[in-house]
Enzyme design. Structure first.
Site, PDB file in Angstrom:
ATOM      1  N   LEU A 110       0.862  -1.188   0.000  1.00  0.00           N
ATOM      2  CA  LEU A 110       0.000   0.000   0.000  1.00  0.00           C
ATOM      3  C   LEU A 110       0.893   1.230   0.000  1.00  0.00           C
ATOM      4  O   LEU A 110       1.782   1.360   0.843  1.00  0.00           O
ATOM      5  CB  LEU A 110      -0.892   0.004   1.249  1.00  0.00           C
ATOM      6  N   ILE A 141       4.582  -1.063   3.131  1.00  0.00           N
ATOM      7  CA  ILE A 141       4.231   0.319   2.809  1.00  0.00           C
ATOM      8  C   ILE A 141       5.162   0.803   1.704  1.00  0.00           C
ATOM      9  O   ILE A 141       6.381   0.657   1.805  1.00  0.00           O
ATOM     10  CB  ILE A 141       4.337   1.226   4.057  1.00  0.00           C
ATOM     11  N   LYS A 142       4.568   1.340   0.644  1.00  0.00           N
ATOM     12  CA  LYS A 142       5.363   1.806  -0.497  1.00  0.00           C
ATOM     13  C   LYS A 142       5.795   3.251  -0.287  1.00  0.00           C
ATOM     14  O   LYS A 142       4.959   4.120  -0.018  1.00  0.00           O
ATOM     15  CB  LYS A 142       4.560   1.701  -1.792  1.00  0.00           C
ATOM     16  N   ILE A 143       7.085   3.479  -0.424  1.00  0.00           N
ATOM     17  CA  ILE A 143       7.662   4.823  -0.333  1.00  0.00           C
ATOM     18  C   ILE A 143       8.472   5.055  -1.608  1.00  0.00           C
ATOM     19  O   ILE A 143       9.320   4.229  -1.954  1.00  0.00           O
ATOM     20  CB  ILE A 143       8.574   4.966   0.902  1.00  0.00           C
TER      21      ILE A 143
END
Length: 366
Positions: A110, A141-143
């Site tokens: 996400l 978690i997408k960064i």
């Protein structure tokens, strides 16, 4: 050997993740079928994927109506919808996550708001919020791997958050991302906290590189290299991966149970109709990597893919391809920077469209 061609890829040490999510694929059992029959071992999402899911179906209308009764912003409503889908997908993929070695796969990604791509502190804050909101061991978690994203990646890793670093195009930036990952683990280990339960991938975008470079190759009389620069870059990235994760520095973390940050091949659908539709998938099958592919590419590969380990084939040739384009005056660093800027824009626009779709739906019910 498995007869399913997608499933066979796993036998070469690569994990296939699906680059798509919506409520329908979860609720109809289609995602479960892809996991069981095609050996899909993870799911990735992005703002464009969610925009398509929410704008093109009525599946989310009731939730939008319910969430809009309070004083939530449209962005908060979106993340309410997204977190709900991600939780369902995490539960569905939990058996994959629990396979030995535990935590090898089974992740669902996400992304933080694309509006935060150049905002370090905002990214850190939202990454922590989304991690807590999903509250599943197998969420990532997408960064974005932008320059301001690097300290956010390091901080998130030090907090014990699984991170999918997205939007990588250049080799120097990829190496900086591995540094952020390792530094984050070291920071965590220095506090006496465990590093054995953290997973990360670095998502290297492929076909978009060739979309920009290929017309320049024609101009320089290097047409025979069309469709080869992205693959050459990926092979060089894999060389960096193998070097970085075999140092004495890394071994100290590995002794504490840390696992390498795997390379993930993204943007693997062929954009040029002259290329085979499975070109990028086939060229980069290799051990300890991930390939995230859209549903159409997965279906094409199931039908006529040719599984074999090719990632380390002709590494000298990959070096030569990049040397030739440099000698011809093609500035790959400038191109990868351009692609990063365009990539941010490509996620901002659908996100704006998505927020507007939520606003339109709210106005229908209020």
């Amino acid at each position: 050997m498995a007869s399913n061609k997608v499933k066979q890829i796993h036998e070469f040490g690569q994990s296939i993740w699906l680059d798509f999510i919506d409520r329908k694929i979860i609720n109809t059992g289609e995602l479960k079928k892809l996991v069981e029959e095609d050996g899909v071992r993870g799911v990735t999402s992005n703002p464009a994927i969610f925009e398509k899911a929410i704008s093109s179906s009525a599946d989310y209308d009731a939730d939008i109506s319910a969430l809009s009764k309070g004083d939530k912003t449209n962005e908060e409503i979106f993340f309410g919808l997204a977190v709900s889908d991600i939780k369902l997908a995490c539960d569905l993929l939990r058996p994959v996550y629990d396979e030995a070695p535990k935590g090898g796969d089974g992740y669902v990604s996400l992304e933080v708001s694309p509006f935060l791509a150049l905002n370090t502190e905002g990214t850190i804050k939202q990454a922590i919020e989304l991690w807590k909101a999903v509250d599943k061991e197998n969420v990532m978690i997408k960064i974005p791997g932008t320059e301001p994203g690097l300290p956010a990646i390091r901080k998130a890793i030090s907090e014990g958050i699984n991170i999918n670093v997205t939007l990588l195009f250049g080799l120097d930036r990829y190496e900086a991302v591995t540094e952020a990952y390792i530094s984050g683990l070291e920071e965590r280990a220095a506090k006496g906290l465990p590093v054995s339960n953290i997973a990360s991938v670095a998502s290297f975008f492929l076909s978009r590189i060739d979309v920009v470079v290929d017309p320049l190759l024609d101009e320089k009389g290097l047409g025979e290299l069309k469709g080869e620069v992205a693959i050459a870059s990926a092979k060089k990235a894999y060389e960096i991966y193998k070097r970085v994760f075999s140092t004495d520095r890394w071994k100290k973390l590995a002794e504490k149970g840390a696992v390498p940050q795997r390379l993930l091949w993204a943007s693997t659908s062929s954009k040029n109709p002259a290329f085979k539709d499975t070109k990028y998938v086939e060229a980069l099958i290799g051990p300890d990597t991930v390939d995230t592919i859209p549903l159409e590419t997965l279906e094409a590969y199931r039908d006529h893919g040719d599984p074999a380990s090719r990632l380390e084939d002709d590494l000298d040739g990959a070096t030569e391809v990049l040397a030739k384009i440099k000698a011809a005056g093609i500035d790959i660093d400038a191109i990868t920077k351009q692609l990063e800027d365009e990539g941010i824009d490509k996620f901002n626009k659908p996100f704006e469209k998505l927020l507007q779709a939520i606003e339109d739906q709210k106005s229908k019910v209020n």
